[in-house]
Design a protein around this motif. Structure first.
Motif, short mmCIF file in Angstrom:
data_model
loop_
_atom_site.label_atom_id
_atom_site.label_comp_id
_atom_site.label_asym_id
_atom_site.label_seq_id
_atom_site.Cartn_x
_atom_site.Cartn_y
_atom_site.Cartn_z
N UNK A 1 -5.76 -5.50 10.94
CA UNK A 1 -5.14 -5.97 9.46
C UNK A 1 -3.83 -5.03 9.00
N UNK A 2 -3.94 -3.69 9.05
CA UNK A 2 -2.97 -3.18 8.44
C UNK A 2 -1.66 -3.29 9.32
N UNK A 3 -2.11 -3.21 10.66
CA UNK A 3 -0.74 -3.34 11.67
C UNK A 3 -0.03 -4.78 11.40
N UNK A 4 -0.94 -5.75 11.31
CA UNK A 4 -0.29 -7.24 10.79
C UNK A 4 0.37 -7.18 9.77
N UNK A 5 -0.13 -6.46 8.62
CA UNK A 5 0.54 -6.49 7.25
C UNK A 5 2.02 -5.63 7.53
N UNK A 6 2.07 -4.47 8.29
CA UNK A 6 3.28 -3.88 8.56
C UNK A 6 4.30 -4.76 9.25
N UNK A 7 3.68 -5.50 10.27
CA UNK A 7 4.70 -6.31 11.12
C UNK A 7 5.18 -7.53 10.31
N UNK A 8 4.29 -8.18 9.33
CA UNK A 8 4.60 -9.08 8.57
C UNK A 8 5.91 -8.76 7.55
N UNK A 9 5.72 -7.48 7.12
CA UNK A 9 6.76 -6.98 6.17
C UNK A 9 8.17 -6.78 6.82
N UNK A 10 8.09 -6.36 8.14
CA UNK A 10 9.24 -6.08 9.29
C UNK A 10 9.95 -7.51 9.43
#
Length: 529
Positions: A451-460
């Motif tokens: 989930x955290x990785x997906x949040x970081x990618x969404x922000x990018x």
């Protein structure tokens, strides 16, 4: 013991005639007497070389379809006699045994016969007996005898003779003996492995593995570890059989990661669309399908752009120019694909450190095979994980049924999870991974990392919510507690695929129902340690 031994007499008996005539002619030009058998003797005579039949030396004809020809004291005495032992030499003189200084033997093509799918009797007939016996005799007596078992060593023998006034040094004979023993060991390993399979013996009392050196590596996983790459002789498409078009030599970690990437992407049938997998440290950081290869690559890349840097890219289809251009936008270590267009290769040519491998095909993910891992004092052996599931194998266990689109993503996620280090959690949306949690001691931790990785990618990407919102998710093994399901729901997942089989399955299913998730069981797990 004498360091240098002149070659006066050689026995040549080979199945593979490659380079034979040139080598034998070079020996004859140095005054070496040639002994030979059957087809080898015939080939030498047809080339105009003077050769003595072993049958003439032993006084016995070749018999029993050639099964009996070199198993004779005159032959083995000539190979085994210690030249500095007076009793040995007296016995040789008494019985008319001439010394053999060079043995050149390559064995019946057993491995090739098996690879062609020959029947049991044909395979048995291609098990060499006299060849290994002579090789072992000559190798044991390497103080006086030079042994050659590989065609590629003909040149080194001639170079040795040229450098040492038509003699061979003890160190050279030692090296040749080691090569010879390794060859007979590999041959016996191939025979025993084939026979175990042929008779259905899954756990033979003794088990051997062999390989042929493909590449000496600069180091292993770390610079202080020595390493090498060996091929096992199988024709499975992959790193071992690939053609490298450009780039520096593959490292230990490159080979390991490239194998992981290609085995993963091979799970996706090219007939059903293009697929791309991006791997870092043997774990996928992005996998996706697409209408084109470049679309699949970009969707895989958008799962975790940070981890994709310096990664391995594998395709299930031909690498084309558009995809090649997209890949070169960041640093990539290796690209592997069944094929690559000339234009794609030209684009990669500007990236000298990028390795491009083509394999000519994909490995069959459903094929049987064996894997092994060393442990202290032994090794573990198991069949390769070729387990797969289809829609018909799935059991819906929740009140909410997954939609057709969710089922597609669930199966995609399940396929990827098979190639993720356990504990594995894989989030997928519309045929692309959007979050991966790998290798954690707790399945909940893997869930949160994905989930955290997906949040970081969404922000990018400039998105307002995590990519995992609305996703389908796979777990490689069952959830022991309901907290894993609660963590998935918190990540925005809407459908779950898992093996089932926990003592608390009822609690897990109740949590899924309470949270509005659809969940299916596979009855199969994919631990990857």
């Amino acid at each position: 013991m004498t360091d240098r031994i002149p070659l006066k007499r050689a026995l040549l008996s080979v199945s593979d005639k490659t380079g034979l005539i040139e080598f034998a002619r070079a020996l004859a030009s140095r005054g070496v007497e040639l002994l030979s058998t059957g087809g080898t003797a015939k080939a030498l005579r047809e080339a105009g070389l003077s050769v003595i039949d072993v049958a003439q030396v032993t006084g016995f004809p070749e018999m029993m379809d050639g099964r009996v020809k070199t198993l004779h004291p005159v032959v083995h005495g000539g190979l085994l006699a210690l030249r500095d032992n007076a009793e040995h030499m007296a016995a040789a003189t008494s019985h008319g045994i001439g010394m053999i200084d060079l043995l050149v033997v390559n064995l019946y093509p057993f491995e090739e016969t098996v690879a062609k799918g020959a029947d049991y009797d044909d395979c048995i007939e291609n098990i060499d007996i006299g060849g290994p016996a002579m090789i072992r005799a000559a190798s044991k007596n390497h103080a006086f005898v030079t042994v050659v078992v590989d065609v590629q060593d003909y040149a080194s023998v001639l170079a040795e003779l040229d450098a040492n006034d038509d003699t061979t040094r003890y160190a050279f004979r030692q090296r040749q003996a080691q090569i010879a023993y390794a060859r007979t060991a590999a041959y016996d390993a191939a025979v025993s492995a084939w026979m175990a399979q042929a008779i259905g013996e899954e756990t033979p009392r003794r088990r051997s593995f062999s390989g042929e050196l493909a590449q000496t590596l600069r180091y292993g996983e770390n610079p202080h570890q020595s390493a090498a790459f060996y091929k096992d002789g199988s024709d499975r498409a992959g790193v071992a059989t690939a053609k490298q078009w450009q780039g520096k030599e593959l490292s230990y970690n490159n080979i390991n990661d490239t194998d992981a990437a290609f085995e993963l992407v091979a799970e996706f049938d090219p007939a059903e669309g293009h697929a791309v997998a991006i791997i870092k440290h043997a774990n996928p950081c992005g996998v996706a399908r697409g209408a084109t290869a470049v679309e699949a690559y970009r969707r895989a890349y958008d799962c975790d752009r940070t981890s994709a840097f310096g990664g391995i890219v594998a395709l299930n289809c031909t690498l084309d120019a558009d995809t090649a251009r997209a890949i070169t936008e960041i640093f990539t270590e290796v690209v592997i694909a069944p094929d690559a267009t000339e234009e794609a290769r030209e684009i990669f040519a500007a990236k000298k450190n990028l390795r491009l491998l083509t394999t000519g095909g994909l490995p069959d993910p459903a094929a049987a095979g064996t894997s092994f891992r060393q442990v202290a004092g032994g090794f573990l052996v198991q069949g390769r994980d070729n387990g797969r599931v289809s829609r018909d194998d799935l059991k819906v266990v929740t009140k909410r049924q997954p939609s057709a689109e969710e089922l597609d993503d669930l199966l995609f996620a399940w396929t990827v999870a098979k190639h993720v280090k356990s504990n594995a959690i894989v989030y997928v949306k519309d045929g692309a991974t959007v979050g991966v949690g790998a290798g954690q001691m707790s399945r909940v931790d893997s869930t949160r990392i994905g989930k955290r990785k997906s949040e970081d990618m969404a922000e990018a990407l400039g998105l307002s919510e995590a990519l995992t919102n609305g996703s389908a998710v796979s777990s490689d093994a069952f959830f022991p507690f309901a907290d894993g399901i609660e963590a998935l729901a918190a990540a925005g997942a809407k459908a779950v695929i898992q093996p089932g089989g926990s003592m608390r399955d009822a609690e897990v299913i109740e949590a899924a129902d309470r949270l509005g998730l659809a969940m299916v069981f596979t009855g199969q797990r994919h631990f990857r340690h």
